[in-house]
Enzyme design. Structure first.
Site, PDB file in Angstrom:
ATOM      1  CB  CYS A 288      -0.989  -0.021   1.162  1.00 58.33           C
ATOM      2  SG  CYS A 288      -0.266   0.081   2.807  1.00 58.33           S
TER       3      CYS A 288
ATOM      4  NE  ARG B 273      -4.542   1.548   1.764  1.00 61.14           N
ATOM      5  CZ  ARG B 273      -4.364   2.295   0.696  1.00 61.14           C
ATOM      6  NH1 ARG B 273      -5.251   2.238  -0.297  1.00 61.14           N
ATOM      7  NH2 ARG B 273      -3.306   3.080   0.595  1.00 61.14           N
TER       8      ARG B 273
ATOM      9  CG  ASP C 134      -5.103   5.556   2.731  1.00 58.27           C
ATOM     10  OD1 ASP C 134      -5.217   5.116   3.894  1.00 58.27           O
ATOM     11  OD2 ASP C 134      -4.096   6.140   2.314  1.00 58.27           O
TER      12      ASP C 134
HETATM   13  P1  4NP Z   1      -1.845   2.886   4.103  1.00 56.81           P
HETATM   14  O1  4NP Z   1      -2.413   4.281   4.665  1.00 56.81           O
HETATM   15  O2  4NP Z   1      -1.288   3.187   2.735  1.00 56.81           O
HETATM   16  O3  4NP Z   1      -3.041   1.998   4.061  1.00 56.81           O
HETATM   17  O4  4NP Z   1      -0.793   2.446   5.086  1.00 56.81           O
HETATM   18  C1  4NP Z   1      -1.622   5.432   4.788  1.00 56.81           C
HETATM   19  C2  4NP Z   1      -0.968   5.671   5.953  1.00 56.81           C
HETATM   20  C3  4NP Z   1      -0.198   6.819   6.099  1.00 56.81           C
HETATM   21  C4  4NP Z   1      -0.100   7.702   5.055  1.00 56.81           C
HETATM   22  C5  4NP Z   1      -0.754   7.454   3.867  1.00 56.81           C
HETATM   23  C6  4NP Z   1      -1.514   6.306   3.733  1.00 56.81           C
HETATM   24  N1  4NP Z   1       0.664   8.897   5.212  1.00 56.81           N
HETATM   25  O5  4NP Z   1       0.569   9.760   4.324  1.00 56.81           O
HETATM   26  O6  4NP Z   1       1.368   9.041   6.213  1.00 56.81           O
END
Ligand code: 4NP
Length: 155
Positions: free
Chosen positions: A9, A15, A123
């Protein structure tokens, strides 16, 4: 040699850690290894988001030991299957591929449930708390399909 599956992800804290934990819980450990990574670098070395840890724990999947890492080109050679959560992850990972064999390893995870529909796992990071339960349910269903296919294919 175990069959190796990578979940990808953006941050590797919401995710893909869930996808890693869920799929690992459905596969025999002696034959399969599951890992996860993020296309971004913000959360290298971090534990998964508390909300992912909590929704997993509620379903008896334990992910708090995981540590964030960034996807790298060498993952194309280390892993047999690479599942990405959304279109952006797909583009970011494909940009690093050097040949068609590497490109062919990369699949949108929800295409396992909804073939060719190219549906994203949303997300949940900036969303409502129940977003994590919704994501969990989607990943649980997709990982059921993936686990069944892998077990048949590699028995
Ligand atoms: P993930 O969600 O891609 O599902 O882990 C996110 C977690 C943090 C960030 C972006 C997406 N961030 O910009 O810090």
């Amino acid at each position: 040699m175990p069959i190796k599956i990578l979940m990808v992800c953006l941050g590797n804290i919401c995710r893909s850690p869930l996808a890693e934990g869920i799929l690992a819980s459905k596969l025999p450990k002696n034959k399969f290894t599951v890992d996860s990574a993020g296309t971004g670098s913000w959360h290298i070395g971090h534990a998964p988001d508390e909300r992912s840890i909590a929704v997993a724990k509620k379903n008896r999947v334990f992910i708090s030991h995981q540590k964030g890492r960034q996807f790298s080109k060498s993952d194309f050679d280390s892993f047999d299957y690479i599942y990405v959560m959304d279109h952006t992850n797909y583009q970011d990972v494909l940009e690093l591929a050097e040949n068609n064999e590497q490109k062919d390893k990369v699949k949108l995870i929800l295409n396992e449930l909804f073939p060719n529909e190219n549906v994203d796992v949303p997300d949940p990071y900036f969303g409502l708390p129940n977003g994590f339960q919704i994501v969990y349910n989607m990943l649980d269903e997709a990982c059921d399909v993936i686990a069944k296919k892998l077990i048949v294919k590699h028995q």
